[in-house]
Design a protein around this motif. Structure first.
Motif, short mmCIF file in Angstrom:
data_model
loop_
_atom_site.label_atom_id
_atom_site.label_comp_id
_atom_site.label_asym_id
_atom_site.label_seq_id
_atom_site.Cartn_x
_atom_site.Cartn_y
_atom_site.Cartn_z
N CYS A 159 4.76 -62.55 25.43
CA CYS A 159 3.78 -61.55 24.98
C CYS A 159 3.15 -60.86 26.19
O CYS A 159 2.80 -61.51 27.18
CB CYS A 159 2.72 -62.25 24.14
N CYS B 299 4.85 -62.55 19.65
CA CYS B 299 3.95 -63.54 19.04
C CYS B 299 4.38 -63.86 17.62
O CYS B 299 4.36 -65.02 17.20
CB CYS B 299 2.51 -63.05 19.07
N CYS C 219 -1.64 -62.46 22.32
CA CYS C 219 -2.37 -61.57 21.42
C CYS C 219 -2.29 -62.04 19.98
O CYS C 219 -3.16 -61.77 19.18
CB CYS C 219 -1.85 -60.14 21.56
N GLY C 220 -1.21 -62.74 19.66
CA GLY C 220 -1.04 -63.24 18.29
C GLY C 220 -0.48 -62.23 17.32
O GLY C 220 -0.23 -62.55 16.16
N GLU C 221 -0.26 -61.00 17.77
CA GLU C 221 0.13 -59.95 16.82
C GLU C 221 1.42 -59.21 17.17
O GLU C 221 2.04 -58.61 16.30
CB GLU C 221 -0.99 -58.90 16.73
N CYS C 222 1.82 -59.24 18.43
CA CYS C 222 2.98 -58.43 18.83
C CYS C 222 4.29 -59.06 18.31
O CYS C 222 4.29 -60.14 17.72
CB CYS C 222 3.02 -58.29 20.36
ZN LIG Z 1 1.55 -61.01 21.61
#
Ligand SMILES: [Zn+2]
Ligand SMILES: [Zn+2]
Length: 357
Positions: A101, A93, A87-90
């Motif tokens: 993730c 990540c 996701c790039g955001e959690c």
């Molecule tokens: Zn993530």
């Protein structure tokens, strides 16, 4: 279409299944080739995942249908498909541990049933979040599908090598020279470090030599630990990478590392018990680390390596020992499951020869 369906532990069947339908934002990709990966074998032989499924995740092919709103893609483009993206955001990540993730753990490529990659089939549906988040990578002209299909395994290998933080004055021992071991060793060598490679089979050392690996250890006759010590004034290797599954060689890897050195477990993909000497970690300050799956942080570097490297010292098709048509996929997986001197990377192609295009 034809597909290899996993029906239960050690039960794979060539079946006719519907070509997957795609929705908005999705792509339909015609598979040209798909590599057989150790993790596919683990899933097939251990029953770690429910049945039915269609496995295969190291795939390259051509886009044959573009869902409404799937921006930037066109029919006919040659692509590699990542079966999952983070996701790039959690929290995971943000800590660059993308493989942990929750979104990454969700598989977004399927040939039917519970999404599981789907590469062992003729067509795969690529879901919208994979398309939107860099999970589909265009293959430049002049690079064959089967070289491009190494994008995912090379990513996992480069990620591991980076964790070792190697320096040019260091010595690395890579235990196991299957396709993954050779890639690990070749990328370790690119850091400038000296790389010793250990394997039972001379045929594998010959392939490794094609990647400039010139310190082979014949594991059938030589002692890898002694060789590591002999190469380092008796200190031991700065880093040892274990590219052989199971627990049997963990102690050997630890023994071959110098005090303060690192031991990377790369092929230990099952939860089980293993014994090791805790004093080696505490008093001898050896670091035990692992690496699993791909990193979203190195996508561009990996693309340069795999695409640019094809005619520039990193022709990974040299690692391919077998190419099987889909009709013989069960046999292909059988051979991959029982490696011999002559077996390295095994590819499955719906249309024979398509991988070389
Ligand atoms: Zn993530
Ligand atoms: Zn893989």
């Amino acid at each position: 279409m034809r597909a290899v369906v996993y029906r239960g532990v050690d039960d794979l069947r060539l079946e006719t299944v519907p070509v997957p339908a795609i929705g908005p934002g999705e792509l339909l990709v015609k598979v040209a080739t798909c590599g057989v990966c150790g993790t596919d074998l683990k899933k097939i032989h251990t029953g770690s995942h429910s049945a039915p499924r269609i496995f295969g995740h190291e795939m390259a092919g051509s886009i044959v249908r573009v869902g409404q709103g799937a921006k930037g893609f066109a029919v006919g483009e040659r692509v590699v498909v990542h079966h999952h993206v983070p996701c790039g955001e959690c929290y995971y990540c943000r800590k660059q541990t993308f493989a942990q993730c929750a979104v990454y753990k969700k598989v977004g490529a399927t040939a039917g049933f519970e999404p599981s990659g789907g590469g062992f089939s003729e067509y795969i549906r690529v879901m919208d979040w994979i398309v939107a988040n860099r999970g589909v990578v265009r293959i430049p002209a002049g690079v064959p599908f089967e070289q491009a299909a190494f994008l995912e395994p090379v990513n996992t290998v480069l990620k591991a090598v980076k964790l070792l933080n190697l320096a040019a004055d260091e010595t690395v021992l890579v235990i196991g020279q299957g396709p993954i071991g050779v890639m690990l060793a070749a990328l370790a060598r690119r850091t400038g470090a000296r790389v010793l490679t250990s394997d039972l089979y001379p045929q594998r050392h010959a392939i490794a030599a094609g990647f400039g690996l010139d310190h082979p250890i014949d594991a059938g006759r030589e002692n890898a630990v002694e060789r590591a010590f002999a190469a380092t004034d008796g200190r031991g290797a700065d880093a040892v990478v274990l590219a052989v599954g199971g627990t049997a060689l963990i102690q050997t890897a630890m023994d071959a590392a110098r005090p303060g050195g690192k031991v990377m477990l790369f092929a230990q993909t099952q939860h089980e018990k293993a014994s090791f000497d805790p004093g080696a970690v505490c008093m001898d300050e050896k670091t035990l680390l692992g690496s699993y799956s791909a990193s979203a942080a190195i996508l561009d570097e990996v693309a340069d390596l795999v695409f640019g490297g094809y005619r520039n010292g990193f022709d990974l098709t040299q690692l391919i020992s077998h190419r099987f048509p889909l009709e013989r996929a069960v046999e292909a997986i059988e051979i991959a499951s029982h490696p011999t001197a002559g077996s390295m990377k095994i590819m499955i192609e719906p249309v024979p020869g398509a991988g070389r295009e």
